[in-house]
Design a protein around this motif. Structure first.
Motif, PDB file in Angstrom:
ATOM      1  N   LYS A  73       0.837  -1.190   0.000  1.00 61.31           N
ATOM      2  CA  LYS A  73       0.000   0.000   0.000  1.00 61.31           C
ATOM      3  C   LYS A  73       0.878   1.248   0.000  1.00 61.31           C
ATOM      4  N   PRO A  74       0.449   2.305  -0.699  1.00 60.31           N
ATOM      5  CA  PRO A  74       1.239   3.540  -0.703  1.00 60.31           C
ATOM      6  C   PRO A  74       1.349   4.129   0.703  1.00 60.31           C
ATOM      7  N   VAL A  75       2.488   4.723   1.002  1.00 60.94           N
ATOM      8  CA  VAL A  75       2.713   5.346   2.306  1.00 60.94           C
ATOM      9  C   VAL A  75       2.305   6.817   2.284  1.00 60.94           C
ATOM     10  N   PHE A  76       1.598   7.239   1.250  1.00 66.73           N
ATOM     11  CA  PHE A  76       1.120   8.615   1.129  1.00 66.73           C
ATOM     12  C   PHE A  76      -0.264   8.577   0.507  1.00 66.73           C
ATOM     13  N   ASP A  77      -0.949   9.710   0.532  1.00 64.39           N
ATOM     14  CA  ASP A  77      -2.310   9.794   0.014  1.00 64.39           C
ATOM     15  C   ASP A  77      -2.338  10.704  -1.204  1.00 64.39           C
ATOM     16  N   ALA A  78      -2.653  10.144  -2.374  1.00 65.96           N
ATOM     17  CA  ALA A  78      -2.743  10.927  -3.608  1.00 65.96           C
ATOM     18  C   ALA A  78      -3.361  10.051  -4.683  1.00 65.96           C
ATOM     19  N   ASP A  79      -3.787  10.671  -5.790  1.00 60.67           N
ATOM     20  CA  ASP A  79      -4.262   9.931  -6.953  1.00 60.67           C
ATOM     21  C   ASP A  79      -3.053   9.276  -7.610  1.00 60.67           C
ATOM     22  N   LEU A  80      -2.958   7.963  -7.533  1.00 59.33           N
ATOM     23  CA  LEU A  80      -1.754   7.255  -7.984  1.00 59.33           C
ATOM     24  C   LEU A  80      -1.558   7.341  -9.489  1.00 59.33           C
ATOM     25  N   MET A  81      -2.626   7.639 -10.226  1.00 57.94           N
ATOM     26  CA  MET A  81      -2.513   7.765 -11.671  1.00 57.94           C
ATOM     27  C   MET A  81      -2.190   9.196 -12.113  1.00 57.94           C
ATOM     28  N   ASN A  82      -2.254  10.146 -11.191  1.00 53.31           N
ATOM     29  CA  ASN A  82      -1.935  11.527 -11.556  1.00 53.31           C
ATOM     30  C   ASN A  82      -0.681  12.008 -10.840  1.00 53.31           C
ATOM     31  N   LEU A  83       0.238  11.092 -10.645  1.00 52.88           N
ATOM     32  CA  LEU A  83       1.553  11.440 -10.112  1.00 52.88           C
ATOM     33  C   LEU A  83       2.507  11.748 -11.256  1.00 52.88           C
ATOM     34  N   PHE A  84       3.497  12.548 -10.958  1.00 55.22           N
ATOM     35  CA  PHE A  84       4.582  12.833 -11.898  1.00 55.22           C
ATOM     36  C   PHE A  84       5.908  12.426 -11.271  1.00 55.22           C
ATOM     37  N   ILE A  85       6.804  11.923 -12.100  1.00 50.35           N
ATOM     38  CA  ILE A  85       8.221  11.871 -11.745  1.00 50.35           C
ATOM     39  C   ILE A  85       8.896  13.009 -12.491  1.00 50.35           C
ATOM     40  N   VAL A  86       9.561  13.886 -11.752  1.00 44.13           N
ATOM     41  CA  VAL A  86      10.289  15.000 -12.344  1.00 44.13           C
ATOM     42  C   VAL A  86      11.782  14.718 -12.188  1.00 44.13           C
ATOM     43  N   VAL A  87      12.490  14.618 -13.309  1.00 44.36           N
ATOM     44  CA  VAL A  87      13.938  14.388 -13.283  1.00 44.36           C
ATOM     45  C   VAL A  87      14.632  15.736 -13.151  1.00 44.36           C
ATOM     46  N   GLU A  88      15.380  15.922 -12.077  1.00 47.30           N
ATOM     47  CA  GLU A  88      16.133  17.153 -11.841  1.00 47.30           C
ATOM     48  C   GLU A  88      17.606  16.865 -12.131  1.00 47.30           C
ATOM     49  N   SER A  89      18.018  17.159 -13.359  1.00 40.96           N
ATOM     50  CA  SER A  89      19.362  16.792 -13.789  1.00 40.96           C
ATOM     51  C   SER A  89      20.430  17.734 -13.244  1.00 40.96           C
ATOM     52  N   GLY A  90      20.029  18.885 -12.702  1.00 47.90           N
ATOM     53  CA  GLY A  90      21.017  19.818 -12.171  1.00 47.90           C
ATOM     54  C   GLY A  90      21.822  19.245 -11.030  1.00 47.90           C
ATOM     55  N   ASP A  91      21.158  18.492 -10.152  1.00 46.39           N
ATOM     56  CA  ASP A  91      21.889  17.874  -9.039  1.00 46.39           C
ATOM     57  C   ASP A  91      21.573  16.386  -8.912  1.00 46.39           C
ATOM     58  N   HIS A  92      21.076  15.786 -10.006  1.00 45.19           N
ATOM     59  CA  HIS A  92      20.884  14.339 -10.092  1.00 45.19           C
ATOM     60  C   HIS A  92      19.948  13.817  -8.989  1.00 45.19           C
ATOM     61  N   HIS A  93      18.757  14.399  -8.989  1.00 45.01           N
ATOM     62  CA  HIS A  93      17.680  13.954  -8.118  1.00 45.01           C
ATOM     63  C   HIS A  93      16.416  13.755  -8.959  1.00 45.01           C
ATOM     64  N   ALA A  94      15.408  13.159  -8.350  1.00 39.74           N
ATOM     65  CA  ALA A  94      14.078  13.092  -8.948  1.00 39.74           C
ATOM     66  C   ALA A  94      13.068  13.433  -7.872  1.00 39.74           C
ATOM     67  N   THR A  95      11.968  14.040  -8.283  1.00 39.16           N
ATOM     68  CA  THR A  95      10.899  14.409  -7.360  1.00 39.16           C
ATOM     69  C   THR A  95       9.609  13.716  -7.763  1.00 39.16           C
ATOM     70  N   LEU A  96       8.956  13.078  -6.797  1.00 38.05           N
ATOM     71  CA  LEU A  96       7.620  12.533  -7.000  1.00 38.05           C
ATOM     72  C   LEU A  96       6.636  13.647  -6.658  1.00 38.05           C
TER      73      LEU A  96
END
Length: 503
Positions: A135-158
């Motif tokens: 089960k997800p450990v957070f509450d959100a619409d699982l189909m309307n999530l984004f993965i954002v690739v932040e290449s400036g410092d090699h991270h990703a944001t959900l």
């Protein structure tokens, strides 16, 4: 000193040469006057004696991407922000740094190898299935999530695509490339790095669960439509690598050759309706279709009229539209027959991999930007004729749209107008607005929420931002500071192969 597993994992994700202290101890060594000895003294401990990568990334011409020697020299002298790469200014001379940077761009004397044994030895399982909940450990619409690739410092944001709030930010491997891929249920996302690392991230539990290094210079990965298999395309070694999608166990390596010459792989994608992977070759005139439903994973080789550096599919994956970067035309290949059925007049180096298609009353159309000229080509997918050439303020990199939007968004990635975005009406094929998200700053790569109501734009700078627009009124809604958010990917759009997004 032996690294703990946690420290080893953290260190593997960072770009580093060697600590300034060890650099200082070795700078006085006379061997530093020889460039190769300079590399062995200062860099080999972290980046491997043959530059294949280790604690830091591979340092081969094939792995350095668009980095230039002058930029590499600056990193050597001044370090890299948000990593353990130290500044060597004062410890080595500018001339030594210049020679060392130039050395990194020279081909290796011995052709680098990455064997099946190397692949197996690199495999890391951080968490087994039994270690984590379903089960997800957070509450959100699982189909309307984004993965954002932040290449400036090699991270990703959900990112929560309803509230536009970050849920979790995490470290990635160095220099991700090719776009992440989601499992059909949206639980897992898979990343590929330029230097061959494949990572599996569990969105429900916010954990990187497995990693494996499959090559030294990787183009991209594809995930089978059933979510069972990962296929990876490599420039170096010149092969395709098949992985079990559950914790990335290696299954099979496919060397790429036409019997006489080996080839780099331009890219690989999944064709969901065909239950296969489609791979194009950069150095031989062939297209490969790999059937992942059969135990022996057979390869069907299709001859092409030209090399395929870049390619695009129609929505049914019946046709592949490909082009060579050195050519002035594209080719349309019928995947059923393997025949080239049309030739497209596409000057200006089309970027077909970022093309899109959409439905009209006259039939499906596709649009592709051009990397060498300020123009967009609109092509009928009914008879493959050129419908229109639309002038823009400069060469673009990405086109994006959505079934729920009447508009197409196009960046002007190259040249003095890099801060502009064109918005085009799908019906009239005219530019109806030109936006400037921030004067003087590069604006690029649009992705939509699952319903198409909002468009997310990247301010492609180290001190950049993710800017959210109302996709109908074209008004800015909010912006989130981020470190060069080079790409953003919506779970629903990607897993449902929505028109207008990248597949």
């Amino acid at each position: 000193m032996k690294l703990s597993p946690i420290l080893l994992f953290a260190t593997l994700t960072l770009s580093a040469f060697v600590t300034p202290a060890s650099a200082a101890d070795s700078t006085s060594n006379n061997a530093a006057s020889d460039t190769e000895a300079l590399y062995q003294t200062h860099c080999a401990a972290c980046h491997h004696p043959q530059r294949l990568g280790g604690l830091g990334p591979a340092l081969l011409p094939e792995s350095l991407g668009r980095t230039r020697p002058k930029q590499a020299q600056e990193v050597i002298l001044h370090g890299r922000a948000a990593t353990q790469m130290p500044a060597f200014a004062g410890l080595i001379t500018e001339d030594e740094a210049s020679r060392l940077a130039a050395y990194l761009f020279q081909p290796s004397k011995v052709r680098p190898q990455w064997t099946d044994e190397d692949i197996r030895a690199s495999h890391i399982i951080h968490f087994s299935k039994s270690d984590l909940g379903d089960k997800p450990v957070f509450d959100a619409d699982l189909m309307n999530l984004f993965i954002v690739v932040e290449s400036g410092d090699h991270h990703a944001t959900l990112l929560d695509g309803d509230a536009f709030k970050p849920i979790h930010r995490f470290k990635t491997r160095y220099a991700l490339h090719g776009g992440p891929k989601f499992s059909p249920d949206g639980r897992y996302v898979y990343f590929a790095s330029r230097d061959g690392w494949i990572s599996q991230f569990d969105i429900y539990n916010l954990k990187t669960v497995a990693e494996i290094r499959v090559g030294l210079n990787t183009r991209n990965l594809a995930l089978s439509a059933d979510g069972k298999w990962v296929m990876v395309a490599n420039y170096l070694p010149q092969n395709l690598v098949l992985l079990d999608a559950d914790r990335l166990s290696p299954v099979k390596t496919l060397p790429v050759s036409d019997g006489e010459q080996s080839s780099r792989v331009s890219a690989v994608y999944t064709a969901p309706q065909r239950h296969s992977f489609i791979a194009a070759m950069k150095d031989i005139r062939e297209l490969w279709e790999i059937d992942y439903d059969k135990p022996d994973v057979p390869v069907r080789k299709i001859a092409t009229e030209d090399y395929l550096d870049d390619f695009f599919f129609d929505q049914d994956y019946r046709h592949l539209i490909g082009a060579s970067r050195s050519g002035e035309s594209g080719q349309v290949i019928d995947l059923e027959s393997g025949a080239t059925i049309a030739t497209l007049n596409l000057p200006g180096m089309p970027h077909l991999g970022s093309g899109i298609s959409w439905e009209t009353e006259q039939g499906p159309l596709m649009m592709t930007p051009h990397l060498k000229e300020g123009a967009l080509s609109v092509i009928s997918m009914k008879d493959w004729s050129l419908v229109k050439t639309l002038p823009t303020l400069g060469p673009g990199f990405f086109t994006r749209s959505h079934d729920g939007s009447p508009y197409i968004w196009v960046d002007v990635f190259f040249g003095p107008n890099k801060d502009k975005l064109h918005v085009i009406d799908k019906n009239t094929l005219e530019i109806i607005a030109t936006l400037t998200p921030e004067p003087g700053k590069t604006a690029a790569h649009v992705e939509f929420t699952k319903d198409g109501r909002f468009a997310l734009v990247s301010l492609w700078e180290d001190d950049g931002a993710l800017i959210v627009y109302d996709s109908l009124t074209l008004k800015e809604v909010t912006r989130l500071p981020m470190s060069k958010p080079s790409g953003k990917y919506n779970v629903y759009n990607k897993t449902h192969y929505v028109r207008g997004t990248s597949h």
